[in-house]
Structure formats: structure tokens, C-alpha cells
Motif scaffolding. Structure first.
Motif: not given
Length: 190
Positions: A52-53, A58-60, A65-67
Motif C-alpha cells: 500500500v505504501w 508511486n501515485r504521488k 510528474q503529470w503536474v
């Protein structure tokens, strides 16, 4: 022979019917609950928490990167829009300056559409959306001053050829200044 077979069979049947033997095992002592938790639950919970961590991190990271990508794409889009507007202004200035300079060289009066373009060009400086207005205000004011100088104070008092020649030189300098301002404005920000 039949007797021998019967004797063998009787021997096997006798062996199979011997007294049953009971094997008694010592009952195992139940393991303590804490040991069961340590051996079963903690490894599963630990692995799940690590997974989960990892997913959260990874999501963060992907979001950051998307921003960054979106910001870079937006800045590029703005630069492209500014580039288009600067190109329109420079084309407008050239469409006014070159016919006026040609008319001067040929010693002919300014074509009527040239004077109309000069007036439209002032409005073109005001209609820019992506170029900061503070940059264009000075250029627009200079252009309007040059137009007044070129056309004279009124129809009864047209400007002299010498005044028109000076205005053409000023208009040429304005074109150079606009080109330089566009280069500065289009430089990528660090």
C-alpha cells in the motif's frame, strides 16, 4: 493343493484378526496466541502495508510528474499563442511600412489602403490577448503619434514630405523595437 491354499488363507485371516492395537499420542500443547500472530498475521499485514505504501508513493510521484508535464505544455502553448500574436503585429507593421516606403521612393502619394491599415494597426495593438498590455501600450502610443504626424494636423494642413520621411524612419525603428520585444517576450523563462 487345495489344502495347502486353504492353510495359507487361514494363516492370513488369522493375522488380520489379531487384537486391535491402540496408539496413544500425547496431546499437543496449543500454541500461544501471540506466537500465531507473529507467525501468521504480522508477515501478511507487513507485506500489505509495504504494498500500500509503495502504491501511494508511486501515485504521488506520477501525479507530480503529470503536474510538471501539464505546466510545461501550458507554457509552450502560451509561447505559441504569443508567437502568433507577435507575428500578426510584425506582419501588420510591415504591411504598412513597406507600401509607405515604396510610395516615398517612387515619389507618389500614400495609397489609401495604407493609411487605413495604419489606423487598423493601432487597434491591432489593443486586441492582443496573450501579450502583456504593458508591453504594447508604448508601441501603440508611438504608432498613433506617428500616424498623426504622417497625416498632418488636418486635411487642410497635410504633413510635409520631410515630416513623412521622418515618420517612415520612426516607423522602421518601431518595427525593429517590436521585433526585439517579441524576442525578449518569447524567451523561455528559467
Amino acid at each position: 493343493m487345495a489344502l495347502q491354499a486353504a492353510a495359507m488363507m487361514a494363516f492370513f485371516v488369522d493375522q488380520a484378526q489379531q487384537a486391535p492395537v491402540q496408539i496413544q499420542c500425547v496431546q499437543a500443547v496449543p500454541e500461544p496466541t501471540w506466537k500465531w500472530i507473529v507467525q501468521s498475521v504480522i508477515p501478511v499485514a507487513g507485506g500489505t502495508l509495504i504494498a500500500v505504501w509503495s502504491f501511494i508513493q508511486n501515485r504521488k510521484s506520477e501525479h507530480e510528474q503529470w503536474v510538471r508535464d501539464q505546466k510545461a505544455e501550458h507554457e509552450q502553448w502560451l509561447r505559441n499563442q504569443k508567437r502568433i500574436e507577435w507575428r500578426e503585429l510584425l506582419n501588420g507593421l510591415n504591411s504598412v511600412y513597406f507600401p509607405m516606403a515604396l510610395a516615398k521612393q517612387m515619389r507618389k502619394p500614400l495609397p489609401l489602403e495604407g493609411s487605413q491599415k495604419l489606423l487598423e494597426l493601432s487597434q491591432c495593438f489593443q486586441d492582443r490577448v496573450f501579450i502583456h498590455a504593458a508591453i504594447l501600450t508604448n508601441f501603440r502610443e508611438r504608432l498613433e503619434t506617428y500616424a498623426r504626424e504622417y497625416f498632418g494636423k488636418s486635411e487642410d494642413e497635410p504633413a510635409s514630405d520631410e515630416a513623412k520621411s521622418k515618420v517612415l524612419d520612426k516607423l522602421k525603428q518601431l518595427t525593429i523595437d517590436v521585433r526585439e520585444a517579441s524576442k525578449r517576450d518569447l524567451e523561455p523563462r528559467s
